[in-house]
Design a protein around this motif. Structure first.
Motif, PDB file in Angstrom:
ATOM      1  N   VAL A  45       1.858  13.597  -6.062  1.00 50.32           N
ATOM      2  CA  VAL A  45       2.889  13.870  -7.062  1.00 50.32           C
ATOM      3  C   VAL A  45       2.491  13.260  -8.399  1.00 50.32           C
ATOM      4  O   VAL A  45       2.186  12.067  -8.501  1.00 50.32           O
ATOM      5  CB  VAL A  45       4.266  13.304  -6.625  1.00 50.32           C
ATOM      6  CG1 VAL A  45       5.280  13.444  -7.748  1.00 50.32           C
ATOM      7  CG2 VAL A  45       4.762  14.018  -5.374  1.00 50.32           C
ATOM      8  N   GLU A  46       2.477  14.098  -9.384  1.00 53.25           N
ATOM      9  CA  GLU A  46       2.119  13.696 -10.743  1.00 53.25           C
ATOM     10  C   GLU A  46       3.029  12.555 -11.225  1.00 53.25           C
ATOM     11  O   GLU A  46       4.239  12.645 -11.141  1.00 53.25           O
ATOM     12  CB  GLU A  46       2.295  14.923 -11.656  1.00 53.25           C
ATOM     13  CG  GLU A  46       1.831  14.741 -13.068  1.00 53.25           C
ATOM     14  CD  GLU A  46       0.319  14.655 -13.156  1.00 53.25           C
ATOM     15  OE1 GLU A  46      -0.350  15.463 -12.493  1.00 53.25           O
ATOM     16  OE2 GLU A  46      -0.178  13.774 -13.891  1.00 53.25           O
ATOM     17  N   GLY A  47       2.403  11.504 -11.724  1.00 53.83           N
ATOM     18  CA  GLY A  47       3.200  10.437 -12.332  1.00 53.83           C
ATOM     19  C   GLY A  47       3.641   9.347 -11.378  1.00 53.83           C
ATOM     20  O   GLY A  47       4.146   8.313 -11.803  1.00 53.83           O
ATOM     21  N   ALA A  48       3.462   9.566 -10.084  1.00 53.39           N
ATOM     22  CA  ALA A  48       3.959   8.598  -9.115  1.00 53.39           C
ATOM     23  C   ALA A  48       3.239   7.255  -9.232  1.00 53.39           C
ATOM     24  O   ALA A  48       3.857   6.190  -9.176  1.00 53.39           O
ATOM     25  CB  ALA A  48       3.826   9.148  -7.702  1.00 53.39           C
ATOM     26  N   LYS A 108      12.083  11.255 -13.089  1.00 59.99           N
ATOM     27  CA  LYS A 108      12.291  12.676 -13.274  1.00 59.99           C
ATOM     28  C   LYS A 108      11.267  13.426 -12.443  1.00 59.99           C
ATOM     29  O   LYS A 108      10.060  13.280 -12.644  1.00 59.99           O
ATOM     30  CB  LYS A 108      12.147  13.047 -14.755  1.00 59.99           C
ATOM     31  CG  LYS A 108      12.543  14.497 -14.990  1.00 59.99           C
ATOM     32  CD  LYS A 108      12.564  14.857 -16.462  1.00 59.99           C
ATOM     33  CE  LYS A 108      12.939  16.318 -16.622  1.00 59.99           C
ATOM     34  NZ  LYS A 108      12.648  16.848 -17.935  1.00 59.99           N
ATOM     35  N   ASP A 109      11.746  14.193 -11.505  1.00 62.10           N
ATOM     36  CA  ASP A 109      10.844  14.923 -10.629  1.00 62.10           C
ATOM     37  C   ASP A 109      10.103  15.989 -11.427  1.00 62.10           C
ATOM     38  O   ASP A 109      10.730  16.833 -12.059  1.00 62.10           O
ATOM     39  CB  ASP A 109      11.637  15.567  -9.494  1.00 62.10           C
ATOM     40  CG  ASP A 109      10.719  16.142  -8.430  1.00 62.10           C
ATOM     41  OD1 ASP A 109      10.589  15.483  -7.385  1.00 62.10           O
ATOM     42  OD2 ASP A 109      10.137  17.219  -8.651  1.00 62.10           O
ATOM     43  N   PRO A 110       8.760  15.939 -11.407  1.00 62.35           N
ATOM     44  CA  PRO A 110       8.002  16.879 -12.230  1.00 62.35           C
ATOM     45  C   PRO A 110       8.168  18.338 -11.786  1.00 62.35           C
ATOM     46  O   PRO A 110       7.991  19.243 -12.586  1.00 62.35           O
ATOM     47  CB  PRO A 110       6.554  16.418 -12.069  1.00 62.35           C
ATOM     48  CG  PRO A 110       6.532  15.607 -10.826  1.00 62.35           C
ATOM     49  CD  PRO A 110       7.896  15.022 -10.661  1.00 62.35           C
ATOM     50  N   LYS A 111       8.489  18.533 -10.521  1.00 63.21           N
ATOM     51  CA  LYS A 111       8.631  19.912 -10.041  1.00 63.21           C
ATOM     52  C   LYS A 111      10.024  20.467 -10.264  1.00 63.21           C
ATOM     53  O   LYS A 111      10.213  21.506 -10.880  1.00 63.21           O
ATOM     54  CB  LYS A 111       8.265  19.985  -8.563  1.00 63.21           C
ATOM     55  CG  LYS A 111       6.753  20.055  -8.396  1.00 63.21           C
ATOM     56  CD  LYS A 111       6.346  20.312  -6.961  1.00 63.21           C
ATOM     57  CE  LYS A 111       4.841  20.169  -6.829  1.00 63.21           C
ATOM     58  NZ  LYS A 111       4.445  19.340  -5.706  1.00 63.21           N
ATOM     59  N   ASP A 132      -3.735   7.422  -0.937  1.00 59.32           N
ATOM     60  CA  ASP A 132      -3.577   8.836  -1.272  1.00 59.32           C
ATOM     61  C   ASP A 132      -4.475   9.722  -0.408  1.00 59.32           C
ATOM     62  O   ASP A 132      -5.157  10.606  -0.908  1.00 59.32           O
ATOM     63  CB  ASP A 132      -3.881   9.051  -2.754  1.00 59.32           C
ATOM     64  CG  ASP A 132      -5.279   8.575  -3.121  1.00 59.32           C
ATOM     65  OD1 ASP A 132      -5.892   7.848  -2.324  1.00 59.32           O
ATOM     66  OD2 ASP A 132      -5.764   8.940  -4.204  1.00 59.32           O
ATOM     67  N   THR A 133      -4.444   9.456   0.885  1.00 58.39           N
ATOM     68  CA  THR A 133      -5.298  10.258   1.770  1.00 58.39           C
ATOM     69  C   THR A 133      -4.706  11.630   2.073  1.00 58.39           C
ATOM     70  O   THR A 133      -5.384  12.491   2.593  1.00 58.39           O
ATOM     71  CB  THR A 133      -5.551   9.531   3.104  1.00 58.39           C
ATOM     72  OG1 THR A 133      -4.302   9.125   3.657  1.00 58.39           O
ATOM     73  CG2 THR A 133      -6.429   8.323   2.901  1.00 58.39           C
ATOM     74  N   ASP A 134      -3.422  11.794   1.770  1.00 63.41           N
ATOM     75  CA  ASP A 134      -2.841  13.127   1.955  1.00 63.41           C
ATOM     76  C   ASP A 134      -2.781  13.831   0.606  1.00 63.41           C
ATOM     77  O   ASP A 134      -1.867  13.631  -0.182  1.00 63.41           O
ATOM     78  CB  ASP A 134      -1.432  13.027   2.554  1.00 63.41           C
ATOM     79  CG  ASP A 134      -0.884  14.412   2.877  1.00 63.41           C
ATOM     80  OD1 ASP A 134      -1.566  15.415   2.573  1.00 63.41           O
ATOM     81  OD2 ASP A 134       0.222  14.489   3.437  1.00 63.41           O
ATOM     82  N   ALA A 169       0.820  -1.217   0.000  1.00 65.36           N
ATOM     83  CA  ALA A 169       0.000   0.000   0.000  1.00 65.36           C
ATOM     84  C   ALA A 169       0.852   1.263   0.000  1.00 65.36           C
ATOM     85  O   ALA A 169       1.013   1.917   1.016  1.00 65.36           O
ATOM     86  CB  ALA A 169      -0.927  -0.023   1.217  1.00 65.36           C
ATOM     87  N   PRO A 170       1.398   1.607  -1.148  1.00 68.88           N
ATOM     88  CA  PRO A 170       2.240   2.805  -1.212  1.00 68.88           C
ATOM     89  C   PRO A 170       1.390   4.070  -1.307  1.00 68.88           C
ATOM     90  O   PRO A 170       0.224   4.000  -1.700  1.00 68.88           O
ATOM     91  CB  PRO A 170       3.000   2.606  -2.516  1.00 68.88           C
ATOM     92  CG  PRO A 170       2.046   1.850  -3.382  1.00 68.88           C
ATOM     93  CD  PRO A 170       1.274   0.957  -2.459  1.00 68.88           C
ATOM     94  N   SER A 171       1.997   5.174  -0.930  1.00 64.60           N
ATOM     95  CA  SER A 171       1.310   6.427  -1.191  1.00 64.60           C
ATOM     96  C   SER A 171       2.009   7.079  -2.381  1.00 64.60           C
ATOM     97  O   SER A 171       3.226   7.026  -2.489  1.00 64.60           O
ATOM     98  CB  SER A 171       1.337   7.324   0.037  1.00 64.60           C
ATOM     99  OG  SER A 171       2.579   7.923   0.183  1.00 64.60           O
ATOM    100  N   PRO A 172       1.251   7.639  -3.281  1.00 65.36           N
ATOM    101  CA  PRO A 172       1.820   8.123  -4.548  1.00 65.36           C
ATOM    102  C   PRO A 172       2.473   9.479  -4.397  1.00 65.36           C
ATOM    103  O   PRO A 172       2.081  10.443  -5.020  1.00 65.36           O
ATOM    104  CB  PRO A 172       0.604   8.190  -5.466  1.00 65.36           C
ATOM    105  CG  PRO A 172      -0.532   8.481  -4.532  1.00 65.36           C
ATOM    106  CD  PRO A 172      -0.203   7.832  -3.218  1.00 65.36           C
ATOM    107  N   THR A 173       3.498   9.533  -3.563  1.00 65.64           N
ATOM    108  CA  THR A 173       4.145  10.812  -3.283  1.00 65.64           C
ATOM    109  C   THR A 173       5.490  10.939  -3.981  1.00 65.64           C
ATOM    110  O   THR A 173       6.262  11.839  -3.688  1.00 65.64           O
ATOM    111  CB  THR A 173       4.364  10.964  -1.776  1.00 65.64           C
ATOM    112  OG1 THR A 173       5.049   9.795  -1.294  1.00 65.64           O
ATOM    113  CG2 THR A 173       3.057  11.082  -1.043  1.00 65.64           C
ATOM    114  N   GLY A 174       5.782  10.005  -4.861  1.00 71.75           N
ATOM    115  CA  GLY A 174       7.057  10.060  -5.561  1.00 71.75           C
ATOM    116  C   GLY A 174       7.411   8.672  -6.045  1.00 71.75           C
ATOM    117  O   GLY A 174       6.567   7.764  -6.005  1.00 71.75           O
TER     118      GLY A 174
END
Length: 509
Positions: free
Chosen positions: A53-56, A280-283, A46-48, A11-16
RNA sequence: GCACCGUUCGUCUAGCCAGGUCAGGACGCCAGGUUUUCAUCCUGGUAACACGGGUUCAAAUCCCGUACGGUGUACCA
């Protein structure tokens, strides 16, 4: 009761991007599920919303696809326990939080983040630690201190609130962990964790328990960083009167030098990837290396990762995914953190590279060959690879080992010339050239027989001839069996290289 | 600070639960061998029970303590 199906989740969070510690956690879940005929579920936490993060999410899917970890249920695959993304399950959580309030296991709290910060600071000034629990909650702004009337009014007036777990006072929580054994904690050191945030989303703690229960997760296998919140989770299962799953907390992956959890920075600093795939970090636009892009074979990557914290109990080290599944057990996972060792990782890749089909490697290498401005026949390249592959760990290293099959020497290694191009060399090589001109069967086996016989007759000495010969053909004293090389480049090319060499190096005085 | 978890060669680790082995293997490193070269390969070597007590005929293994490290301590996961 042991007939219950084995169901595990990652259960990952899509933060990167997912880092290799996460991949290993997922891998152990996968191996455990497959070993026991169970199901493997991917759930996105993705509760936060502030950390999206886009693409994660796409990255996570691609990474698992690359390394061969498959899910039985997920967003893409579906399943009867969906949806598999927590933001799409939002409507569920509030109701569960309220159930807890109704049972007297949780309560509304109206303290703002600023209020709490202030209190924390003032406690700190007195060198005390503020804990929002039985010791302090009676002095704070919540539905336990307010009347029912006031609480209702506050809520209906639109006042922001959170829902907190009412941590029991001075109770010993007893927990079982497959890897750590029995763990006990007294609730008096625990706090009234927020279960439901003022933005209408649950925290990880609530969502994870609710979803694991609803998805009928039988075993929770996760990183050791969760161990401190295990008492809370266990108490939540008890509060809901739900059966607790079996827990296993995996040791962490540590940085190769010093101590501490492996992080992205370590990879940059020490020069190895911490991510399965390039990211590649989108930011920031910053790019981080990946194992795939660095030339690791997915099987080698998985094999290496599996052995970082687990061992089969015998002396085997090379495992296919199926063999890992067969051999895996949580009981054989170690308790202490492991440091990643790049040398060992290379060794694993070397082992897998040797086992790869030569033609497969040729396909992988071809772009590099072209980039070097050389047109090579696939068949030739395949043969060359078969002669040198044992010397390298990565496909990208192959070119350095076989460029001379496709390029005449541009220069002759200075040290080698000094050492092996002697006064007699010119005449001997000239004679060798004439000898080879008259060989009709240019196979390695035949040229070797012919040349060795000639050397013996003339009593020139093996070393003197062969080293000079190699120098002219390769340009340096390196490479595989020389007769294999000349067979592959062919008679004509061999003779021309001798000619070129004789001309370039000349007769030494 | 507090809570929890951990500690065997440089690294990954076996052995610990059911005390008795020269503490085993792998990577790395070093040496030797093979080879026309380099590499591979083969053989050998290097190197560890964090520390202090206790229990015991006997402790890496059981118990207690200390040190060190890690994780957690957010309206992050």
């Amino acid at each position: 009761m042991s007939h219950k199906e084995i169901r595990v989740r990652f259960a990952p969070s899509p933060t990167g991007p997912l880092h290799i510690g996460g991949v290993r956690t997922a891998l152990y879940n996968y191996l455990f599920a497959k070993k026991n005929g169970g199901k493997m579920i991917l759930r996105i936490e993705d509760t936060d919303q502030t950390r999206f993060v886009e693409g994660a999410e796409k990255y996570i899917n691609e990474a698992f696809k690359w390394c061969g970890v498959e899910f039985d249920e997920s967003i893409g695959k579906g399943g009867k326990y969906g949806p598999y993304k927590q933001s799409e399950r939002k409507h569920l959580y509030k109701d569960y939080a309220q159930q807890l309030i109704a049972k007297g296991k949780a309560y509304y709290a109206f303290d703002t983040a600023e209020d709490l910060n202030e209190i924390r600071n003032s406690f700190e000034a007195e060198k005390k630690t503020f804990v929002y629990n039985a010791a302090e909650r009676s002095k704070l702004n919540n539905s336990l201190t307010l009347s029912e009337e006031e609480t209702k009014q506050l809520i209906s007036s639109g006042k922001e609130y959170v829902i907190r777990f009412k941590m029991p006072e001075n109770e010993v929580v007893v927990m079982e962990d497959i890897i750590r054994g029995r763990v006990e904690v007294n609730t008096s050191v625990l706090d009234d964790k927020i279960l439901f945030k003022s933005d209408g989303m649950p925290t990880y703690h609530l969502a994870n328990i609710v979803d694991d229960h609803l998805m009928e997760i039988s075993h929770v296998i996760r990183g050791e960083e969760w161990l401190p919140s295990l008492p809370l989770h266990v108490l939540l299962y008890d509060a809901f009167e739900w059966e607790r799953p079996v827990f296993a907390h995996l040791p962490l992956l540590l940085k190769p030098d010093g101590n501490g959890k492996l992080s992205k920075r370590d990879g940059d600093r020490l020069g190895f990837p911490v991510f399965p795939l390039q990211w590649k970090d989108p930011k920031s636009g910053e790019t981080s290396r990946g194992y795939r892009e660095d030339g690791y074979f997915p099987q080698a990557f998985i094999n290496m990762l599996a052995l970082l914290g687990w061992n089969p109990g015998d002396e085997r080290e090379l495992f296919s995914m199926d063999e890992l599944i067969e051999a895996f057990s949580l009981e054989r996972v170690g308790k202490s953190g492991s440091k990643f060792d790049q040398e060992k990782a290379k060794w694993f890749n070397h082992q897998y590279l040797i086992k790869q089909d030569d033609e497969f490697l040729a396909n992988k290498l071809m772009p590099i060959v072209i980039k070097n401005g050389v047109l090579a026949e696939k068949e030739q390249l395949t043969k060359a690879i078969s002669l040198v592959k044992e010397r390298v760990s990565f496909v990208s290293e192959l070119w350095d080992q076989l460029d001379f099959f496709f390029k005449r020497p541009q220069e002759y290694d200075e040290k080698a010339v000094k050492k092996r191009w002697k006064a007699a060399s010119y005449d001997i090589l000239l004679e060798l050239k004439e000898l080879l001109e008259n060989v009709s069967d240019f196979t390695s086996e035949n040229t070797e027989t012919v040349v060795k016989q000639w050397i013996e007759e003339k009593e020139y000495g093996m070393g003197a001839v062969m080293n000079a010969f190699r120098l002219l053909v390769v340009g340096a004293l390196k490479g595989p069996h020389l007769f294999d090389i000349i067979e592959l480049i062919g008679q004509e090319e061999t003779l021309e290289r001798i000619d070129q060499g004789l001309h370039e190096l000349g007769r030494k005085e």
